[in-house]
Design a protein around this motif. Structure first.
Motif, PDB file in Angstrom:
ATOM      1  N   THR A  28       0.868  -1.177   0.000  1.00 61.82           N
ATOM      2  CA  THR A  28       0.000   0.000   0.000  1.00 61.82           C
ATOM      3  C   THR A  28       0.899   1.218   0.000  1.00 61.82           C
ATOM      4  O   THR A  28       1.803   1.337   0.835  1.00 61.82           O
ATOM      5  N   PHE A  29       0.661   2.107  -0.940  1.00 59.03           N
ATOM      6  CA  PHE A  29       1.400   3.368  -0.993  1.00 59.03           C
ATOM      7  C   PHE A  29       0.610   4.428  -0.248  1.00 59.03           C
ATOM      8  O   PHE A  29      -0.618   4.397  -0.211  1.00 59.03           O
ATOM      9  N   ALA A  30       1.328   5.366   0.332  1.00 67.55           N
ATOM     10  CA  ALA A  30       0.701   6.496   1.014  1.00 67.55           C
ATOM     11  C   ALA A  30       1.471   7.757   0.655  1.00 67.55           C
ATOM     12  O   ALA A  30       2.700   7.738   0.546  1.00 67.55           O
ATOM     13  N   THR A  31       0.734   8.837   0.431  1.00 63.95           N
ATOM     14  CA  THR A  31       1.339  10.145   0.203  1.00 63.95           C
ATOM     15  C   THR A  31       0.658  11.148   1.122  1.00 63.95           C
ATOM     16  O   THR A  31      -0.395  10.863   1.689  1.00 63.95           O
ATOM     17  N   GLU A  32       1.257  12.287   1.249  1.00 61.80           N
ATOM     18  CA  GLU A  32       0.750  13.285   2.188  1.00 61.80           C
ATOM     19  C   GLU A  32      -0.733  13.577   1.976  1.00 61.80           C
ATOM     20  O   GLU A  32      -1.504  13.610   2.922  1.00 61.80           O
ATOM     21  N   ASN A  33      -1.128  13.769   0.722  1.00 63.36           N
ATOM     22  CA  ASN A  33      -2.515  14.144   0.436  1.00 63.36           C
ATOM     23  C   ASN A  33      -3.292  13.077  -0.335  1.00 63.36           C
ATOM     24  O   ASN A  33      -4.398  13.337  -0.806  1.00 63.36           O
ATOM     25  N   GLY A  34      -2.714  11.889  -0.504  1.00 66.99           N
ATOM     26  CA  GLY A  34      -3.394  10.828  -1.230  1.00 66.99           C
ATOM     27  C   GLY A  34      -3.288  10.943  -2.742  1.00 66.99           C
ATOM     28  O   GLY A  34      -3.959  10.217  -3.468  1.00 66.99           O
ATOM     29  N   ALA A  35      -2.444  11.845  -3.227  1.00 71.61           N
ATOM     30  CA  ALA A  35      -2.220  11.996  -4.664  1.00 71.61           C
ATOM     31  C   ALA A  35      -1.119  11.027  -5.109  1.00 71.61           C
ATOM     32  O   ALA A  35      -0.265  10.641  -4.311  1.00 71.61           O
TER      33      ALA A  35
END
Length: 146
Positions: free
Chosen positions: A35-42
């Motif tokens: 699962t990838f995660a980024t600060e804002n979900g972009a």
């Protein structure tokens, strides 16, 4: 026994494509869920200088790194990252903390991983600090940090 579930938090911009994609490939080949995660979900964007070969030598993405990066960016997991705010570390077996060298690779850790802002300042940077962050994540969450 179920396969491990690996969380891969990335900055929104300028992460190192090889340091992310090659470990991702190894996880995928073993059948591990990612699962990838980024600060804002972009969807995150790699450092273009590393992709285009402007940085030569040990920092630029070579043929294997580019192949792995293309495969990773086509994966559904990469195309649908979650927001940092939605991370629940209890849902993962390990964290993959990839590096980067550009200023955009600094991400605010908040309390998602139980990191200490006092120890790392107001922003925790990837790359050279990834080892230290991994140790603290592992100590605080009892999760494996890759």
């Amino acid at each position: 026994m179920s396969q491990p579930h690996i969380l891969i938090p990335l900055p929104d911009h300028e992460f190192d494509p090889t340091e992310t994609a090659t470990p991702w490939r190894v996880c995928a080949q073993r059948g591990w869920k990612t699962t990838f995660a980024t600060e804002n979900g972009a969807v995150a964007e790699a450092d273009p200088r590393l992709l285009l070969g402007f940085i030569r030598g040990p920092l630029g993405a070579g043929p294997t790194g580019l192949r792995d990066y293309r495969a990773m960016t086509r994966s559904a997991d990469y195309q649908q990252p979650i927001k940092f705010a939605d991370i629940n570390v209890d849902g993962y077996d390990a964290l993959l903390l990839a590096g980067g060298y550009a200023p955009g690779t600094c991400v605010p850790p908040g309390n998602r991983f139980g990191l200490s802002p006092r120890r790392y300042g107001t922003r925790a940077c990837r790359g050279f600090f990834a080892g230290a962050l991994a140790g603290e994540v592992q100590d605080r969450t009892r999760k494996m940090a890759l």
